[in-house]
Scaffold this active site. Structure first.
Site, mmCIF file in Angstrom:
data_model
loop_
_atom_site.group_PDB
_atom_site.id
_atom_site.type_symbol
_atom_site.label_atom_id
_atom_site.label_comp_id
_atom_site.label_asym_id
_atom_site.label_seq_id
_atom_site.Cartn_x
_atom_site.Cartn_y
_atom_site.Cartn_z
ATOM 1 N N ARG A 233 0.842 -1.195 0.000
ATOM 2 C CA ARG A 233 0.000 0.000 0.000
ATOM 3 C C ARG A 233 0.876 1.243 0.000
ATOM 4 N NH1 ARG A 233 -3.680 -2.419 -1.646
ATOM 5 N NH2 ARG A 233 -5.684 -2.835 -0.656
ATOM 6 N N HIS A 281 -1.359 0.861 -9.664
ATOM 7 C CA HIS A 281 -2.043 -0.066 -8.750
ATOM 8 C C HIS A 281 -2.675 -1.207 -9.562
ATOM 9 C CE1 HIS A 281 -4.025 -0.479 -4.557
ATOM 10 N NE2 HIS A 281 -4.022 -1.653 -5.178
HETATM 11 P P1 NDP Z 1 -1.679 -11.269 4.447
HETATM 12 O O1 NDP Z 1 -2.574 -10.752 5.515
HETATM 13 O O2 NDP Z 1 -1.792 -12.688 4.042
HETATM 14 O O3 NDP Z 1 -0.154 -11.020 4.867
HETATM 15 C C1 NDP Z 1 0.298 -9.856 5.472
HETATM 16 C C2 NDP Z 1 1.723 -10.074 5.919
HETATM 17 O O4 NDP Z 1 2.225 -8.846 6.461
HETATM 18 C C3 NDP Z 1 1.842 -11.131 7.030
HETATM 19 O O5 NDP Z 1 3.010 -11.893 6.881
HETATM 20 C C4 NDP Z 1 1.940 -10.267 8.288
HETATM 21 O O6 NDP Z 1 2.648 -10.868 9.368
HETATM 22 C C5 NDP Z 1 2.751 -9.105 7.751
HETATM 23 N N1 NDP Z 1 2.582 -7.944 8.624
HETATM 24 C C6 NDP Z 1 1.475 -7.229 8.887
HETATM 25 N N2 NDP Z 1 1.727 -6.254 9.766
HETATM 26 C C7 NDP Z 1 3.038 -6.351 10.060
HETATM 27 C C8 NDP Z 1 3.906 -5.630 10.913
HETATM 28 N N3 NDP Z 1 3.473 -4.600 11.643
HETATM 29 N N4 NDP Z 1 5.196 -6.005 10.975
HETATM 30 C C9 NDP Z 1 5.650 -7.057 10.254
HETATM 31 N N5 NDP Z 1 4.873 -7.791 9.432
HETATM 32 C C10 NDP Z 1 3.583 -7.437 9.336
HETATM 33 O O7 NDP Z 1 -1.875 -10.305 3.212
HETATM 34 P P2 NDP Z 1 -1.621 -10.628 1.653
HETATM 35 O O8 NDP Z 1 -0.293 -11.237 1.515
HETATM 36 O O9 NDP Z 1 -2.789 -11.328 1.084
HETATM 37 O O10 NDP Z 1 -1.635 -9.140 1.057
HETATM 38 C C11 NDP Z 1 -0.695 -8.169 1.482
HETATM 39 C C12 NDP Z 1 -1.108 -6.791 0.993
HETATM 40 O O11 NDP Z 1 -0.905 -6.667 -0.405
HETATM 41 C C13 NDP Z 1 -2.600 -6.462 1.149
HETATM 42 O O12 NDP Z 1 -2.909 -6.093 2.481
HETATM 43 C C14 NDP Z 1 -2.755 -5.313 0.181
HETATM 44 O O13 NDP Z 1 -2.486 -4.089 0.843
HETATM 45 C C15 NDP Z 1 -1.686 -5.558 -0.863
HETATM 46 N N6 NDP Z 1 -2.254 -5.886 -2.177
HETATM 47 C C16 NDP Z 1 -1.909 -5.088 -3.250
HETATM 48 C C17 NDP Z 1 -2.384 -5.369 -4.499
HETATM 49 C C18 NDP Z 1 -1.954 -4.577 -5.674
HETATM 50 O O14 NDP Z 1 -2.498 -4.770 -6.764
HETATM 51 N N7 NDP Z 1 -0.984 -3.693 -5.542
HETATM 52 C C19 NDP Z 1 -3.287 -6.511 -4.738
HETATM 53 C C20 NDP Z 1 -3.559 -7.276 -3.570
HETATM 54 C C21 NDP Z 1 -3.058 -6.964 -2.327
HETATM 55 P P3 NDP Z 1 2.093 -12.219 10.050
HETATM 56 O O15 NDP Z 1 2.371 -13.308 9.033
HETATM 57 O O16 NDP Z 1 2.900 -12.343 11.260
HETATM 58 O O17 NDP Z 1 0.619 -12.006 10.285
HETATM 59 C C1 OXD Z 2 -6.209 -5.504 -3.088
HETATM 60 C C2 OXD Z 2 -5.817 -4.538 -4.129
HETATM 61 O O1 OXD Z 2 -6.027 -5.228 -1.900
HETATM 62 O O2 OXD Z 2 -6.189 -4.732 -5.306
HETATM 63 O O3 OXD Z 2 -6.708 -6.583 -3.459
HETATM 64 O O4 OXD Z 2 -5.123 -3.575 -3.826
#
Ligand code: NDP
Ligand code: OXD
Length: 318
Positions: A233, A281
Site C-alpha cells: 500500500r 495499482h
Molecule cells: P496477508 O494478511 O496474508 O499477509 C500480510 C503479511 O504482512 C503477514 O506476513 C503479516 O505478518 C505481515 N505484517 C502485517 N503487519 C506487520 C507488521 N506490523 N510487521 C511485520 N509484518 C507485518 O496479506 P496478503 O499477503 O494477502 O496481502 C498483502 C497486501 O498486499 C494487502 O494487504 C494489500 O495491501 C496488498 N495488495 C496489493 C495489491 C496490488 O495490486 N498492488 C493486490 C492485492 C493486495 P504475520 O504473518 O505475522 O501475520
Molecule cells: C487488493 C488490491 O487489496 O487490489 O486486493 O489492492
C-alpha cells in the site's frame, strides 16, 4: 429462503454487472451501483460484498452477519468505518490474484537485476553498450510481509535463482528461507539488495518505508545500490524519502505500484525518475468472476456451519 447479498464494489461497473450475471444462484443480489437500489431498505440482509463502500452503507445494512472484501487489503474498508462490531470481515484470497502479484514482483526484480531501465534508455538513444551482469543467486531479495502474497512471491523468486529472506510480524518457518520477525527488522534489512514490500496498511506499517529504513539496506551489493519495490500500500511509503534516497545515492532504483495518493499526480517527480518503474495499482487486480466464486464458497461454508476463512483481525487491521 436464501438471504440476499448487498454488493457495493467501486470497480468498473460493467465488469461487476457481467460477473454478477451468473453469480449467487437462487440469491437476490442488491447491486448498489444500480440507481434503483439507492435508499432501499437493507435491513434483514445477512451478507455484504464491498470495496470502498458508501460510508452510510452499514447504517442501512444493520443486520449483516458477514462482510466480504473485494480485495486482499482491507484498509479502505476499515477506514470508511461504520462497520458493525463483531461481524467477521473476510479478505479476498484467490489463486489468480496471488499469481498476478507474483508475476509482477518477479518481473520487477528481474527488470532491475537485468538493468532494463538502463537498457531502455540506451535503446532510445541508439546507444550500444553492454552492462555488468550479476547473477540472481548473488542477489538477496528481502520480502517484507510473508502472508499469502509474500510467501508465493518469495517461492517464485527462489525458482528464478534469487537468494530470498523474509520478515513478518510473527515468526515463520519457511523451508529453504531465512526469516525474521518483529525485532529482527534491522538484520533483515542489512541483507537486502532488493526490498519487496507486500505489507498491509495498518497503524504499524503506515510510513514504514522511510529514510531511516532505506538507510539500513545493504549498500555495495552486486547491484551497487539497493532497489525498493512496493506493491503493498502507498500509505506505507514516504515518497519524499524515496526521492531523496534516489537522489542521495541510498537507493539505486524503485518499482512502485501503489502511492500515498492514487492516482499518482501528474506532477509527481516519480514519473520521470530514470530508474523508477511506475504502474497504476495494477500489480494484482481482483478478477471479479473469481471474487464472486470466492464469496459464494465462503457463504456456503458459513451456511453449512463451517468457520469462514481469511477473517481479518480487526485489532491488527489486516
Ligand atoms: P496477508 O494478511 O496474508 O499477509 C500480510 C503479511 O504482512 C503477514 O506476513 C503479516 O505478518 C505481515 N505484517 C502485517 N503487519 C506487520 C507488521 N506490523 N510487521 C511485520 N509484518 C507485518 O496479506 P496478503 O499477503 O494477502 O496481502 C498483502 C497486501 O498486499 C494487502 O494487504 C494489500 O495491501 C496488498 N495488495 C496489493 C495489491 C496490488 O495490486 N498492488 C493486490 C492485492 C493486495 P504475520 O504473518 O505475522 O501475520
Ligand atoms: C487488493 C488490491 O487489496 O487490489 O486486493 O489492492
Amino acid at each position: 429462503m436464501k438471504s440476499p447479498i448487498i454488493v457495493d464494489l467501486k470497480f468498473p461497473p460493467d465488469a461487476v454487472a457481467k460477473a454478477l450475471a451468473g453469480a449467487f444462484p437462487g440469491r437476490e443480489v442488491i447491486n448498489m451501483a444500480e440507481p434503483a437500489n439507492a435508499g432501499r431498505d437493507l435491513s434483514g440482509i445477512e451478507y455484504a460484498l464491498v470495496w470502498k463502500q458508501d460510508p452510510a452503507l452499514f447504517e442501512l445494512a444493520k443486520d449483516v452477519k458477514a462482510i466480504f472484501s473485494g480485495g486482499a487489503g482491507v484498509d479502505h474498508i476499515l477506514r470508511v468505518g461504520g462497520l458493525p462490531e463483531h461481524v467477521p470481515l473476510v479478505r479476498f484470497v484467490d489463486r489468480s490474484l496471488t499469481d498476478r502479484m507474483s508475476e509482477w514482483v518477479v518481473l520487477q526484480c528481474l527488470l532491475h537485476l537485468r538493468q532494463m531501465p538502463a537498457y531502455l534508455r540506451a535503446q532510445r538513444n541508439r546507444h550500444w553498450e553492454e552492462l555488468a551482469q550479476p547473477e540472481a543467486r548473488d542477489v538477496t531479495v528481502g520480502v517484507m510481509g510473508l502472508g499469502v502474497l509474500g510467501q508465493d512471491a518469495a517461492r517464485k523468486l527462489k525458482v528464478m535463482g534469487f537468494h530470498v529472506v523474509g520478515w513478518s510480524r510473527s515468526a515463520k518457518a519457511l523451508e529453504g528461507m531465512q526469516t525474521f520477525d518483529g525485532d529482527g527488522l534491522n538484520d533483515f534489512l542489512a541483507q537486502a539488495d532488493i526490498l519487496v514490500g507486500l505489507l498491509p496498511l495498518t497503524e504499524e506499517t503506515r510510513g514504514i518505508y522511510n529514510k531511516a529504513l532505506f538507510a539500513k539496506l545493504k549498500q555495495g551489493g552486486p547491484l551497487g545500490k539497493p532497489i525498493f519495490i512496493n506493491a503493498g500500500r502507498g500509505g506505507s511509503q514516504v515518497e519524499a524519502d524515496i526521492l531523496a534516497a534516489l537522489h542521495g545515492g541510498i537507493l539505486g532504483g524503485a518499482s512502485l505500484d501503489v502511492f500515498e495518493t492514487e492516482p499518482l499526480s501528474a506532477n509527481s517527480a516519480l514519473w520521470a525518475e530514470p530508474n523508477v518503474v511506475v504502474t497504476p495499482h495494477a500489480a494484482a487486480a481482483s478478477d471479479v468472476v473469481a471474487l464472486m466464486r470466492h464469496v459464494e464458497g465462503q457463504i456456503a461454508r458459513h451456511e453449512a456451519g463451517l468457520p469462514l476463512e481469511h477473517v481479518v483481525d480487526r485489532a491488527l487491521g489486516y
